[in-house]
Scaffold this motif. Structure first.
Motif, PDB file in Angstrom:
ATOM      1  N   ARG A 183       8.527   0.472  -1.554  1.00 55.23           N
ATOM      2  CA  ARG A 183       7.092   0.695  -1.358  1.00 55.23           C
ATOM      3  C   ARG A 183       6.416   1.228  -2.610  1.00 55.23           C
ATOM      4  O   ARG A 183       5.294   0.852  -2.927  1.00 55.23           O
ATOM      5  CB  ARG A 183       6.865   1.628  -0.184  1.00 55.23           C
ATOM      6  CG  ARG A 183       7.185   0.978   1.140  1.00 55.23           C
ATOM      7  CD  ARG A 183       7.009   1.950   2.306  1.00 55.23           C
ATOM      8  NE  ARG A 183       7.928   1.623   3.368  1.00 55.23           N
ATOM      9  CZ  ARG A 183       9.115   2.176   3.545  1.00 55.23           C
ATOM     10  NH1 ARG A 183       9.511   3.140   2.748  1.00 55.23           N
ATOM     11  NH2 ARG A 183       9.900   1.802   4.524  1.00 55.23           N
ATOM     12  N   TYR A 197       8.927  -3.360   2.948  1.00 55.07           N
ATOM     13  CA  TYR A 197       7.618  -2.927   2.479  1.00 55.07           C
ATOM     14  C   TYR A 197       6.717  -2.434   3.614  1.00 55.07           C
ATOM     15  O   TYR A 197       5.507  -2.404   3.479  1.00 55.07           O
ATOM     16  CB  TYR A 197       6.941  -4.080   1.731  1.00 55.07           C
ATOM     17  CG  TYR A 197       7.736  -4.521   0.527  1.00 55.07           C
ATOM     18  CD1 TYR A 197       7.677  -3.807  -0.662  1.00 55.07           C
ATOM     19  CD2 TYR A 197       8.568  -5.625   0.582  1.00 55.07           C
ATOM     20  CE1 TYR A 197       8.409  -4.191  -1.757  1.00 55.07           C
ATOM     21  CE2 TYR A 197       9.306  -6.025  -0.517  1.00 55.07           C
ATOM     22  CZ  TYR A 197       9.227  -5.307  -1.681  1.00 55.07           C
ATOM     23  OH  TYR A 197       9.960  -5.687  -2.773  1.00 55.07           O
ATOM     24  N   LEU A 252       1.948   1.348   3.358  1.00 54.28           N
ATOM     25  CA  LEU A 252       1.544   0.376   2.345  1.00 54.28           C
ATOM     26  C   LEU A 252       0.617  -0.683   2.935  1.00 54.28           C
ATOM     27  O   LEU A 252      -0.308  -1.132   2.267  1.00 54.28           O
ATOM     28  CB  LEU A 252       2.785  -0.285   1.728  1.00 54.28           C
ATOM     29  CG  LEU A 252       2.561  -1.250   0.570  1.00 54.28           C
ATOM     30  CD1 LEU A 252       1.904  -0.524  -0.601  1.00 54.28           C
ATOM     31  CD2 LEU A 252       3.872  -1.869   0.145  1.00 54.28           C
TER      32      LEU A 252
END
Length: 143
Positions: free
Chosen positions: A32, A58, A62
């Motif tokens: 991230r 991810y 984010l």
């Protein structure tokens, strides 16, 4: 303490598999954190970019950050419970194909570079070779 030269490669590609941005980090850097920096660079360079697909590494804040600060929709492509083995996730095959192309470059098969910036430059160099080969291919004449 031994020096660890392992690296992670984070890449953003378009739907054709052409490289928009790459970041090479040490293996202990979080996905991230690296994606945050890389997405800033890509969003600045490619203003029309609106949708980014990413894998499960991810997830988290984010997604909201990209929407609020970068005006990018970050979609996490998750593995379904029905999938068995090593099947490639939808849209993920585009990035997998990029890494396969990179492995055709002898310099990128092993991690020879001492600096991450040099490793990134080698990736860009490899993609330039790939794109010029595609452009130089002879095309059949149209009737």
């Amino acid at each position: 303490m031994a020096q660890d030269n392992r690296r992670k490669r984070h890449a953003v590609v378009d739907t054709l598999g052409l490289l928009l941005g790459v970041m090479v980090t040490a293996a202990d850097t979080g996905d991230r954190a690296a994606a945050l920096v890389l997405l800033h660079q890509v969003a600045d360079a490619h203003r029309l970019l609106a949708l980014v697909c990413a894998d499960g590494g991810y997830t988290g804040s984010l997604v909201e950050y990209c929407l609020a600060k970068l005006t990018l929709v970050l979609v996490i492509v998750k593995r379904s419970d029905d999938m068995h083995g090593f099947g490639v996730l939808p849209k993920r095959w585009i990035v997998v194909r990029l890494f396969a192309h990179l492995m055709r470059s002898r310099r990128l098969v092993r991690d020879f570079e001492r600096r991450t910036t040099s490793a990134e430059a080698m990736i860009y160099w490899s993609m330039i070779l790939l794109m010029t080969r595609r452009l130089a291919r002879s095309r059949p004449a149209r009737a």
